[in-house]
Design an enzyme around this catalytic site. Structure first.
Site, short mmCIF file in Angstrom:
data_model
loop_
_atom_site.label_atom_id
_atom_site.label_comp_id
_atom_site.label_asym_id
_atom_site.label_seq_id
_atom_site.Cartn_x
_atom_site.Cartn_y
_atom_site.Cartn_z
N HIS A 125 0.83 -1.21 0.00
CA HIS A 125 0.00 0.00 0.00
C HIS A 125 0.87 1.25 0.00
CE1 HIS A 125 -3.36 2.67 1.39
NE2 HIS A 125 -2.35 3.28 2.00
N GLU A 126 1.89 1.29 0.84
CA GLU A 126 2.75 2.47 0.90
C GLU A 126 3.53 2.67 -0.39
OE1 GLU A 126 2.25 4.57 3.07
OE2 GLU A 126 1.01 3.31 4.35
N HIS A 176 1.53 4.48 -2.92
CA HIS A 176 1.61 5.94 -2.81
C HIS A 176 2.84 6.47 -3.52
CE1 HIS A 176 -1.81 6.72 -0.29
NE2 HIS A 176 -1.38 5.98 0.72
#
Length: 313
Positions: free
Chosen positions: A130-131, A134
């Site tokens: 998920h990070e 980004h």
């Protein structure tokens, strides 16, 4: 669209900053605020990631100190076709994580000790994916810059409220001046919140593609949300403008899709990830979680247990 959104956001926050400058110091104050805003934007572009990491107590680590975490970050970075980011650990009992950096070449991923202690390896993999989503979407620049500028707006507004400035001679009158100084930080926060919610949904989807296991992230999100409601994050509480950076809201509050939250509803996020898994055939018709490896074998549902200990078999 990313650059248009970022540019619009920076202009909007800059306008709020100038409005407070006008109230505090008249036309001269507005021009000074414009100069400060340009300087803050430039500073935020180059240094906001360092500021955020320092304010959240993040300490850079290496592969010798955190081999499994490094292995996860390296493997997922390769999957996402990204450069290897710097890896940080925050000595914080609340399980959480965030990414920052002005571009993929200067990115950093930070995880708390609470996250590494409470989650399984598979769940940590989902969080890191998920990070990295980004980073891949270049959200990290927007995230860090908005935190820096919004913080500056709050500081200038507080200064104007305490020291008065030229409220009496303001074109809005003294009452209007006070309203602006109270409303500007609130408006800046709303901008952060609205953008954060849409960005988190997108990062969940891209993160699922990076690790190919949307249910790993779904399981992690449920654990993180439950833990953050009972474990405080002192650094985040002291710097609430950074709350939108984290994968789950580090502040106390109810995780609902309302105007006043930095993150989407956890139920909605988990449901979307489950729908992705269902579309990918990772949830069978009878509701069983089924994965297939490269040799046609199957792996079962992720087990809850000690961190890094239990694996899918």
């Amino acid at each position: 669209m990313h650059f248009i959104r970022t540019g619009f956001l920076v202009l909007l926050l800059t306008a709020l900053f100038m409005a407070i400058g006008l109230v505090v110091g008249g036309q001269t104050g507005m021009l000074i605020a414009l100069g400060l805003a340009l300087a803050i934007n430039l500073f935020a572009y180059w240094n906001s990631d360092k500021m955020v990491l320092r304010m959240q107590g993040a300490v850079e680590t290496d592969e010798a100190s955190a081999p499994e975490l490094f292995g996860i970050v390296r493997s997922l970075s390769q999957n996402a076709e990204l450069p290897m980011p710097r890896v940080y650990i925050m000595h914080n009992p609340q399980p959480n994580a965030f990414a920052t950096g002005r571009n993929p070449q200067n990115a950093a991923v930070a995880a708390t000790t609470g996250l590494l202690e409470m989650l399984t390896k598979e769940e940590v993999t989902g969080v890191i994916a998920h990070e990295l989503a980004h980073v891949k979407s270049r959200d990290t620049l927007t995230m860090a810059m908005t935190a820096t500028i919004a913080g500056a707006i709050s500081m200038l507004a507080n200064f104007g409220l305490w020291f008065g400035g030229r409220r009496q001679s303001s074109p809005l009158g003294p009452i209007g001046a006070v309203v602006v100084m109270l409303a500007a930080p609130f408006a800046a926060t709303l901008v952060q919140m609205a953008i954060s919610r849409s960005r988190e949904y997108h990062a969940d989807e891209i993160g699922a593609q990076i690790c190919q296991r949307p249910l790993w992230l779904a399981s992690a999100l449920q654990k993180l949300d439950a833990a953050r409601q009972r474990i405080r994050n002192p650094n985040a509480e002291a710097n609430p403008a950074h709350a939108h950076l984290f994968i789950v809201n580090p502040l106390t509050g109810r995780g609902t899709d309302s105007l006043f939250t930095t993150h989407p509803s956890m139920e909605n996020r988990v449901a979307r990830l489950q729908e992705i898994a269902r579309d990918w055939g990772q949830i069978s018709a009878d509701g069983q979680v089924v994965y297939r490896d490269g040799q046609g074998g199957q792996t079962a549902r992720i087990e809850d247990g000690s961190p890094w200990g239990k694996r899918s078999t």
